[in-house]
Scaffold this motif. Sequence first.
Motif, PDB file in Angstrom:
ATOM      1  N   THR A   1      19.342  -8.982 -42.445  1.00  0.00           N
ATOM      2  CA  THR A   1      19.878  -9.231 -43.014  1.00  0.00           C
ATOM      3  C   THR A   1      21.112  -9.221 -43.228  1.00  0.00           C
ATOM      4  OG1 THR A   1      18.996  -7.826 -44.990  1.00  0.00           O
ATOM      5  CG2 THR A   1      20.593  -8.638 -46.165  1.00  0.00           C
ATOM      6  N   LEU A   2      22.391  -9.158 -42.768  1.00  0.00           N
ATOM      7  CA  LEU A   2      23.359  -9.141 -42.227  1.00  0.00           C
ATOM      8  C   LEU A   2      23.638 -11.128 -41.413  1.00  0.00           C
ATOM      9  CD1 LEU A   2      24.756  -6.494 -40.790  1.00  0.00           C
ATOM     10  CD2 LEU A   2      25.294  -7.406 -42.171  1.00  0.00           C
ATOM     11  N   ILE A   3      22.303 -11.100 -40.960  1.00  0.00           N
ATOM     12  CA  ILE A   3      22.680 -12.641 -40.015  1.00  0.00           C
ATOM     13  C   ILE A   3      22.298 -13.685 -40.935  1.00  0.00           C
ATOM     14  CG2 ILE A   3      20.561 -14.374 -38.968  1.00  0.00           C
ATOM     15  CD1 ILE A   3      19.926 -11.694 -37.452  1.00  0.00           C
ATOM     16  N   TRP A   4      21.677 -13.382 -42.159  1.00  0.00           N
ATOM     17  CA  TRP A   4      21.331 -14.466 -43.031  1.00  0.00           C
ATOM     18  C   TRP A   4      22.685 -14.533 -43.613  1.00  0.00           C
ATOM     19  CZ3 TRP A   4      18.351 -17.671 -43.606  1.00  0.00           C
ATOM     20  CH2 TRP A   4      16.877 -17.961 -42.979  1.00  0.00           C
ATOM     21  N   ILE A   5      23.377 -13.591 -44.253  1.00  0.00           N
ATOM     22  CA  ILE A   5      24.474 -13.366 -45.004  1.00  0.00           C
ATOM     23  C   ILE A   5      25.610 -15.009 -43.723  1.00  0.00           C
ATOM     24  CG2 ILE A   5      26.423 -11.996 -45.743  1.00  0.00           C
ATOM     25  CD1 ILE A   5      25.110 -10.358 -46.377  1.00  0.00           C
ATOM     26  N   LEU A   6      25.626 -14.053 -42.374  1.00  0.00           N
ATOM     27  CA  LEU A   6      26.079 -14.956 -41.801  1.00  0.00           C
ATOM     28  C   LEU A   6      26.466 -16.185 -41.283  1.00  0.00           C
ATOM     29  CD1 LEU A   6      26.994 -12.676 -38.837  1.00  0.00           C
ATOM     30  CD2 LEU A   6      28.838 -13.129 -39.924  1.00  0.00           C
ATOM     31  N   VAL A   7      24.775 -16.235 -41.268  1.00  0.00           N
ATOM     32  CA  VAL A   7      23.891 -17.714 -40.943  1.00  0.00           C
ATOM     33  C   VAL A   7      25.062 -18.496 -42.790  1.00  0.00           C
ATOM     34  CG1 VAL A   7      22.224 -19.095 -41.381  1.00  0.00           C
ATOM     35  CG2 VAL A   7      22.267 -17.665 -39.785  1.00  0.00           C
ATOM     36  N   ILE A   8      24.981 -18.069 -43.609  1.00  0.00           N
ATOM     37  CA  ILE A   8      25.411 -18.503 -44.983  1.00  0.00           C
ATOM     38  C   ILE A   8      26.206 -19.138 -45.168  1.00  0.00           C
ATOM     39  CG2 ILE A   8      25.050 -18.179 -47.531  1.00  0.00           C
ATOM     40  CD1 ILE A   8      22.341 -17.122 -47.084  1.00  0.00           C
ATOM     41  N   ILE A   9      27.667 -18.111 -45.201  1.00  0.00           N
ATOM     42  CA  ILE A   9      28.618 -18.256 -44.716  1.00  0.00           C
ATOM     43  C   ILE A   9      29.338 -19.470 -44.531  1.00  0.00           C
ATOM     44  CG2 ILE A   9      30.815 -16.628 -43.533  1.00  0.00           C
ATOM     45  CD1 ILE A   9      29.685 -14.340 -44.797  1.00  0.00           C
ATOM     46  N   VAL A  10      28.569 -19.415 -42.911  1.00  0.00           N
ATOM     47  CA  VAL A  10      28.788 -20.183 -41.801  1.00  0.00           C
ATOM     48  C   VAL A  10      28.527 -21.593 -42.553  1.00  0.00           C
ATOM     49  CG1 VAL A  10      28.036 -21.099 -39.713  1.00  0.00           C
ATOM     50  CG2 VAL A  10      28.604 -19.219 -39.531  1.00  0.00           C
ATOM     51  N   LEU A  11      27.141 -21.475 -42.630  1.00  0.00           N
ATOM     52  CA  LEU A  11      27.009 -22.888 -43.832  1.00  0.00           C
ATOM     53  C   LEU A  11      27.726 -23.044 -44.837  1.00  0.00           C
ATOM     54  CD1 LEU A  11      23.032 -23.107 -43.631  1.00  0.00           C
ATOM     55  CD2 LEU A  11      24.598 -24.652 -42.205  1.00  0.00           C
ATOM     56  N   LEU A  12      28.866 -21.894 -45.040  1.00  0.00           N
ATOM     57  CA  LEU A  12      29.202 -22.833 -46.859  1.00  0.00           C
ATOM     58  C   LEU A  12      31.095 -22.827 -46.102  1.00  0.00           C
ATOM     59  CD1 LEU A  12      28.736 -20.057 -49.020  1.00  0.00           C
ATOM     60  CD2 LEU A  12      28.421 -22.134 -49.473  1.00  0.00           C
ATOM     61  N   ILE A  13      31.405 -22.147 -44.698  1.00  0.00           N
ATOM     62  CA  ILE A  13      32.230 -23.114 -44.010  1.00  0.00           C
ATOM     63  C   ILE A  13      32.048 -24.375 -43.748  1.00  0.00           C
ATOM     64  CG2 ILE A  13      33.576 -22.254 -42.554  1.00  0.00           C
ATOM     65  CD1 ILE A  13      32.789 -19.445 -43.055  1.00  0.00           C
ATOM     66  N   GLY A  14      31.575 -24.433 -43.003  1.00  0.00           N
ATOM     67  CA  GLY A  14      30.888 -26.380 -43.329  1.00  0.00           C
ATOM     68  C   GLY A  14      30.760 -26.795 -43.873  1.00  0.00           C
ATOM     69  N   VAL A  15      29.877 -26.760 -44.992  1.00  0.00           N
ATOM     70  CA  VAL A  15      29.613 -27.409 -46.285  1.00  0.00           C
ATOM     71  C   VAL A  15      31.436 -27.734 -46.375  1.00  0.00           C
ATOM     72  CG1 VAL A  15      29.152 -28.106 -48.224  1.00  0.00           C
ATOM     73  CG2 VAL A  15      27.646 -27.328 -46.615  1.00  0.00           C
ATOM     74  N   VAL A  16      32.343 -27.194 -46.564  1.00  0.00           N
ATOM     75  CA  VAL A  16      33.565 -26.668 -47.888  1.00  0.00           C
ATOM     76  C   VAL A  16      34.917 -28.096 -45.687  1.00  0.00           C
ATOM     77  CG1 VAL A  16      35.666 -25.264 -48.041  1.00  0.00           C
ATOM     78  CG2 VAL A  16      33.183 -24.940 -49.179  1.00  0.00           C
ATOM     79  N   ALA A  17      34.744 -27.493 -44.952  1.00  0.00           N
ATOM     80  CA  ALA A  17      34.776 -28.017 -43.849  1.00  0.00           C
ATOM     81  C   ALA A  17      34.463 -29.839 -43.973  1.00  0.00           C
ATOM     82  CB  ALA A  17      35.130 -27.628 -42.747  1.00  0.00           C
ATOM     83  N   LEU A  18      33.914 -29.598 -44.312  1.00  0.00           N
ATOM     84  CA  LEU A  18      33.311 -31.702 -44.198  1.00  0.00           C
ATOM     85  C   LEU A  18      33.591 -31.921 -45.506  1.00  0.00           C
ATOM     86  CD1 LEU A  18      30.046 -31.150 -42.737  1.00  0.00           C
ATOM     87  CD2 LEU A  18      31.191 -32.404 -41.582  1.00  0.00           C
TER      88      LEU A  18
END
Lengths: 301, 191, 608
Positions: free
Chosen positions: C591-608
């Motif tokens: 679950t933690l890994i998923w949360i991390l992945v989602i956060i990373v993705l969100l950051i990525g999306v936002v950053a782009l």
Amino acid sequence: MIVNILVGIGIALFGFALQTSIGGINRKIVGRLQKRHGPRWYQEFIDIFKLLSKRGISHGWIYDFGVIMALGGIIATAMFMPLTVDIVAFKQFDNFFIFVYLLAVGMLGMAMSASGSGNPWASIGVMRALTTMLAYEVPFLIVALTIINVSDSSSLTAIQAFQQTAGNNWFIIALPLGGLVGVLSLMGMLGKKPFETYIAPAEIASGPMVEYGGKQLGMLFILHEISVFIEVSLFVHLFLGGASNIFIFLIKYFTVYTVVNLISNVNGRFKIDQVVKFFYKWPLLLAIIQAFIAIYLGWVI
Amino acid sequence: MKSTKFTPVPLTKAETDKKWWEIGDFFRRNSLWLLMYCTGCCAIELPPAMTSAYDMERLGMGPMATPRQADILLVSGYLSLKTLRRLIYTYEQMSEPRYVVALGSCPINGGIYHDSHAVINQLDQYIPVDVYVAGCMPNTEAVMNGFVDLMDQIKHKRANGWKKYHENYSWYKANQITSLGEVDVHDEFHE
Amino acid sequence: MANIEYLLLFLVGSAVISYFLTRLNSFIGSIFTIFATMFVFVSLAAYGFNMNLDTTVSLLPWFSFSQTYLGFFFVIIIAFIYLMVSFFHPYFLDKYPYKNSYNLLFLLSLAGIIGAFYTDHFLQLFFFFEMIIWTTMFLIPQGKSREAAVSYFGFSLTGSVALLIGIFVIYQNVGRFDIQAGLAGISGTTSVFVFVLFMIAALAKLGTFPLHIWLPLAHGNAPHPFSPVLSGALVKLGAFIGILALIKINPIGPVIGAIDLALGQYIIAFIGSLSIVFGTLMAIKEDDAKKLLAYSSMSHGGYILVAFSALNGFAFAGGLYHILAHALASAGAFMAIAAVARATGTTKMKELGGMIHKMPITYLAYLIAIISMAGIPPMGGFISKWLIFQAVIDRGMILIAVAVFFGSVGSFLYVFRPLAALFLGQEFREYKHVKEAPLLMLIPTFIIMGLNIYTGVIPKQIIDFINNIIGENTAFAPVVATTFTVTATYGTLNAGLIALIFGVGVAIAFIIFILMKKSRKVELMDTYTAANFVHDEHLLHYSVDFYAPLERMYEKQSHWMKKFYDALAHKVKEVGKLAKYLFMSNNIGVTLIWILVIIVLLIGVVAL
């Protein structure tokens, strides 16, 4: 119609008499081959009438009914068989597939009766007979397909007429590979060595016939003679150009049966799986190659 | 007076049957199929009888696979109590008319085994025998001669063993039971 | 005038009534089912042959019906099989765990069938298909195994999903859900796509190679009276879809010059021929009589595919004739086996023997059915196979001919096996008490026996009706037929004459038989055993591994397809486990890994 049926019965009777005599003559020929005198040429008639005169046994109604159905089916098949181009009971209805499939009714009847006798050897014999049938029929039917496709008819008289027209060869020459397959399949059909696995007297006590004696066995002998007549005539009509008159038919018939018999007498016996492997190796391959050559490339000699 | 020469006299049923039987006898004597019950040394005389030396087939004879198909039960050699039981079973399975030919001296009087506790001496106490071929062992000419004798008997309606078996069935059965005994257990190892 | 809508509503209504009646008393409920089915069959037969059914819709909104010769051909066969089978219900129902719902589901599936063949709307076709699948899915596990139902449902689902996608593709291109217009309107790549999807649906329903695994499972384990319906009627739905794809859509792919046939059609014919060979080989090997007949259905499905893909009037007629002949033959055979199973409680051939002495009429029914199934005159199967042969020879399809002939001769082998092992041979002591099937079960047996012979002797009416279908759906020339004869490319077949001559032959043989001396009657155990005494009839009955020498030759290869599907099922389970592990895990780390992945993705999306 009545006349046609009578002609048909006449042909069946003729076929029986013909094959029984030629079978006797062949027994004499084989005797000479083995440095023996051999029996009288009418020995097969004596055997059959003797069997009919004896008092056999019956294993219940299916045992008797099967024999009647078998002989009836075979007589019916023989009634459709043309002797020459002109002597045929039912013109234009002598379809090739009738001979293959109506013959099967007779075989089914015999198999039923044999299994109904309750003897395990009979069932084993039937199993072997059916397996052999599965082996030889497919290559034979592929060659028949080629012949029907080339001659543009599945009526035996039409196939004969096609071969007899000037410019066309007999199919054994026109389709040499197919002719070879035809001979091999004929040997399987007749149950000649090396394909007589389903009779095997010393091994399974003559297979399907193990429980028969008396009139039932006599009727099976008649059945056997007529079915040999059907199979050999089929070969004559399909591959050897049929016959324009009855003497040519007799000569061709005698030659084919004798040659096949001679080949068979210098052979041993295959095991049943060897029979299947044999037919699904070379004959099937040759039959397919022949069909490709004849149908797709149009190379017919 | 009306000529009777060309008006056929109607035959009675018995006479017709007799005529048919005679015709049948012709076929039967010219096509004798053998079931060989070979337990003794006389069997060695049969191969020459069948193959090119004496060629049994010219008389219309030949070996068959099962008792149902055969006409002759050919008993060659001695019969122990165990084999006798099977011989009787086989004989009863044959189609009628059926004939028995006994080869060698063993079925006649026990031959060299006459004093054995396990061998029976006279076959015709148990089943009717039509032709004996004596000798220990009889040579092949004698065997062939025996078959020709049988044919002659059939022709003159003297090969009636199978009828005798029906007529004297109780006598034969009694003999069989005396020698073999009743069987209480029916499985593959007894009887 | 009978109205399709009313017929459907009648069936649904009587399904509900039959539920309550069966609950009260299973015998009364079953008798009611017989009459309900009979009413439907009679109204269809009375009005349908001349297309006199009323198709107007007043009570069911959104539904629309139209009648075609093709649809009617299927409907009348299937309704007939349903009627015949319903006679078996009173004697079987008590054995089933959910007997109350049996008649309900049975009648509902018949309603589904009538709807499916009379609708002219693709979505309704799908709806009725699902109705058939869902009702029958609950019927199958009433027999022996739930697994069979799962397998049936799985493969049917594959088929229906393919069908649904195909329907949507058509809608996307044509913009209509109308069946005729939809199929005629597509072309090019779309038509290839639709063709493939529809063929998947057809293969799955028909139970042909490579989607055949469910067939022996479902047929073998279904309740005994339902197996005839499955084999004789329901698999024919696949043939219907197959006709839609093979005949109605324009030929697919480039034309192969040598045989003058489109590639798509040739591939389907090839799949059909594989199905023939596989079905035949597996049937030869099978020990359970019902599974054996199921494999034979697979092989006959192959014949039907070959016939329809040959694109030839004779083959098309032969295929339709084969559907009829096989429906009758396989229903007859399955019903005979059902009667035996009712009396003895088993369908395993190694446990049975000598049933002919107890059930002679059932034996005759089976005999006539298999003669037709093996394509031997004078039964219906011969005419249909003969027509198919004509087309195969005419096209010069050599490789397919090998399979077609192999299946035809091989069918002698496998149909003979139940005959020898189950009906003939030694009579077992454990079945001494067995009696012939009751009269109510013999009625359909006799009717089917009669029809098997009728289809093989008088082809005229059937060929005439098939000519109507040919005229309605194709541009092929009609098949010429007189009362007893059928004419095709390579000559004329006189079915009536064959039957007559067969009768003459049997009469002659009978005269010979009766003139000669009467035989001595002996017991079955009194057989030649090389003078050995055998007292156990089981030892004298040859039925286990009947074709052992032949089976040995392909024993290793015979499990390939099953292994493939097992492996596939295993892989699907693995994927499921992975998904479960990833998304539905109780493990906090995941679950933690998923949360991390989602956060990373969100950051990525936002950053782009």
